[in-house]
Design a protein around this motif. Structure first.
Motif, PDB file in Angstrom:
ATOM      1  N   GLY A 201       0.837  -1.193   0.000  1.00 30.11           N
ATOM      2  CA  GLY A 201       0.000   0.000   0.000  1.00 30.11           C
ATOM      3  C   GLY A 201       0.866   1.235   0.000  1.00 30.11           C
ATOM      4  N   GLY A 202       0.268   2.359   0.362  1.00 24.65           N
ATOM      5  CA  GLY A 202       1.006   3.606   0.426  1.00 24.65           C
ATOM      6  C   GLY A 202       1.592   3.848   1.808  1.00 24.65           C
ATOM      7  N   ASP A 203       2.077   5.065   2.020  1.00 25.78           N
ATOM      8  CA  ASP A 203       2.701   5.396   3.296  1.00 25.78           C
ATOM      9  C   ASP A 203       1.732   5.288   4.466  1.00 25.78           C
ATOM     10  OD1 ASP A 203       5.442   6.061   2.558  1.00 25.78           O
ATOM     11  OD2 ASP A 203       4.582   7.749   1.464  1.00 25.78           O
ATOM     12  N   GLY A 204       0.445   5.531   4.228  1.00 27.06           N
ATOM     13  CA  GLY A 204      -0.532   5.388   5.297  1.00 27.06           C
ATOM     14  C   GLY A 204      -0.669   3.956   5.761  1.00 27.06           C
ATOM     15  N   THR A 205      -0.681   3.017   4.823  1.00 22.99           N
ATOM     16  CA  THR A 205      -0.755   1.601   5.190  1.00 22.99           C
ATOM     17  C   THR A 205       0.495   1.181   5.952  1.00 22.99           C
ATOM     18  OG1 THR A 205      -2.095   1.123   3.224  1.00 22.99           O
ATOM     19  CG2 THR A 205      -0.986  -0.742   4.276  1.00 22.99           C
TER      20      THR A 205
ATOM     21  N   PRO B  46      -5.247  25.576  18.207  1.00 23.24           N
ATOM     22  CA  PRO B  46      -5.100  24.241  17.606  1.00 23.24           C
ATOM     23  C   PRO B  46      -4.652  24.340  16.151  1.00 23.24           C
ATOM     24  CG  PRO B  46      -7.131  24.363  18.865  1.00 23.24           C
ATOM     25  CD  PRO B  46      -6.589  25.768  18.792  1.00 23.24           C
ATOM     26  N   MET B  47      -3.683  23.483  15.790  1.00 23.08           N
ATOM     27  CA  MET B  47      -3.076  23.523  14.467  1.00 23.08           C
ATOM     28  C   MET B  47      -3.252  22.185  13.760  1.00 23.08           C
ATOM     29  SD  MET B  47      -1.569  26.503  14.035  1.00 23.08           S
ATOM     30  CE  MET B  47      -0.269  26.234  12.818  1.00 23.08           C
ATOM     31  N   ALA B  48      -3.390  22.243  12.432  1.00 25.64           N
ATOM     32  CA  ALA B  48      -3.474  21.026  11.635  1.00 25.64           C
ATOM     33  C   ALA B  48      -2.197  20.219  11.788  1.00 25.64           C
ATOM     34  CB  ALA B  48      -3.706  21.370  10.167  1.00 25.64           C
ATOM     35  N   PHE B  49      -2.343  18.885  11.815  1.00 29.63           N
ATOM     36  CA  PHE B  49      -1.229  17.990  12.108  1.00 29.63           C
ATOM     37  C   PHE B  49      -1.298  16.799  11.176  1.00 29.63           C
ATOM     38  CE2 PHE B  49      -0.059  14.215  14.883  1.00 29.63           C
ATOM     39  CZ  PHE B  49       1.303  14.359  14.721  1.00 29.63           C
ATOM     40  N   GLN B  50      -0.149  16.440  10.573  1.00 29.38           N
ATOM     41  CA  GLN B  50      -0.081  15.242   9.726  1.00 29.38           C
ATOM     42  C   GLN B  50       1.090  14.377  10.147  1.00 29.38           C
ATOM     43  OE1 GLN B  50       2.281  14.202   7.319  1.00 29.38           O
ATOM     44  NE2 GLN B  50       3.649  15.991   7.314  1.00 29.38           N
ATOM     45  N   LEU B  51       0.941  13.092   9.901  1.00 30.33           N
ATOM     46  CA  LEU B  51       1.972  12.114  10.259  1.00 30.33           C
ATOM     47  C   LEU B  51       2.136  11.167   9.080  1.00 30.33           C
ATOM     48  CD1 LEU B  51       3.358  11.944  13.109  1.00 30.33           C
ATOM     49  CD2 LEU B  51       1.951   9.938  13.523  1.00 30.33           C
TER      50      LEU B  51
END
Length: 313
Positions: A62-66, A284-289
């Motif tokens: 899969g991709g990076d999320g998987t 509060p700030m947007a956050f991605q991982l």
């Protein structure tokens, strides 16, 4: 050797035909069990099951999320040498972690590399990062995290994908340009960066936390704000104290062209090889991982976890 193949049937470039070709390629070398994901978080559940049942290898297709979910499932109780090794077969839109490891960008080529490594018993232990969130939970990440503009762009891209848009590099570029001019806050910097033993750095609009380089790819082109980041070191941080046009364009140009040194500039903040960093925001700030949007946060502590997981490579 027992292996669980965790496949995301909805990853951008995955097809059932390609998946079946990969399964046939592994037949005869390993005892393979196929497990398809059905919802967000399912890959973590399946990887946790593989760890509990003492599988030798978990293969994430899969991709990076998987991949991120599989990592978090394997490490739910923390790193251990007894956990299954992780093999990565890239089939998403960016595949940053797989490409940073040196794997071929296509799943068939990566399958050949992984099969050779399995037959030879080769694996590599790499470090990861963790993010301690407002709700008390911890999440592992493999290559990057971001607070601010980049996470807002990830959020908007996910919304566009929900309406049928294709997640190719052009979508990210168009979304980033549009959101920079019409969506993000460019007047009041909300972030303060804290590194133990150093004075805090206030007045940041955004921060990228890197566990390796590059930070991401724009098609075939690496985007590299912190080129010294590496799996064998601590975490690197890139931050911006201005989102005015000049400093921003200058930083982006350096990310796309510089190969050996971090982005430079009066409005730039860099941290290299840190064991721990904390970001505090006055809103509060947007956050991605690892390229997955995880909502808004006001306080996050990032830590480096050396030698966290074995990778078949």
């Amino acid at each position: 050797m027992r292996a669980m193949l965790i496949a995301n049937p909805k990853a951008t470039s995955t097809s059932r035909r390609v998946r079946d070709v990969l399964i046939r390629a592994f037949t005869g070398d390993i005892d393979l069990v196929l497990a398809e994901t059905a919802h967000r978080g399912h890959a973590a559940e399946l990887a946790g099951q593989a760890a509990a049942e003492n599988y030798d290898v978990v293969i994430a297709l899969g991709g990076d999320g998987t991949v991120n979910e599989a990592v978090n499932g394997l490490l739910a109780d923390g790193p251990s040498p007894d956990l299954p090794a992780l093999a990565v077969l890239p089939s998403g839109s960016a595949n940053v972690f797989a490409r940073a490891l040196g794997l071929p960008g296509d799943p068939v080529g990566a399958t050949r590399s992984v099969l050779e490594a399995l037959r030879a018993g080769r694996h590599r232990t790499v470090g990861l990062g963790t993010a301690a969130l407002d709700d008390g939970s911890d999440r592992y990440f493999t290559f990057c995290a971001g607070v601010g503009l980049d996470a807002e762009v990830v959020r908007e891209v996910e919304r566009a994908r929900g309406t049928g848009a294709k997640a190719d590099p052009s979508l990210y570029v168009r979304t980033a340009f549009r959101h920079f001019f019409t969506g993000t806050e460019r007047r009041r910097p909300p972030l303060t960066l804290e590194v133990p033993g150093r004075p805090p750095k206030a007045g940041l609009f955004l921060a990228f936390i890197s566990n390796t380089s590059p930070w991401t790819f724009m098609g075939p082109i690496p985007v590299n704000p912190s080129p010294r980041a590496h799996f064998t070191r601590g975490l690197d941080v890139f931050g911006m104290r201005s989102l005015d046009m000049g400093p921003t364009l200058g930083a982006v140009a350096q990310m796309l062209t510089a190969r050996g040194r971090p982005v430079q500039g009066r409005r730039v903040v860099n941290v290299h090889d840190a064991a721990e960093v904390t970001l505090r925001a006055d809103r509060p700030m947007a956050f991605q991982l690892d390229g997955e949007y995880l909502g808004e946060q006001a306080h996050i502590t990032f830590r480096s976890v050396p030698k966290a997981i074995r990778i078949v490579i």
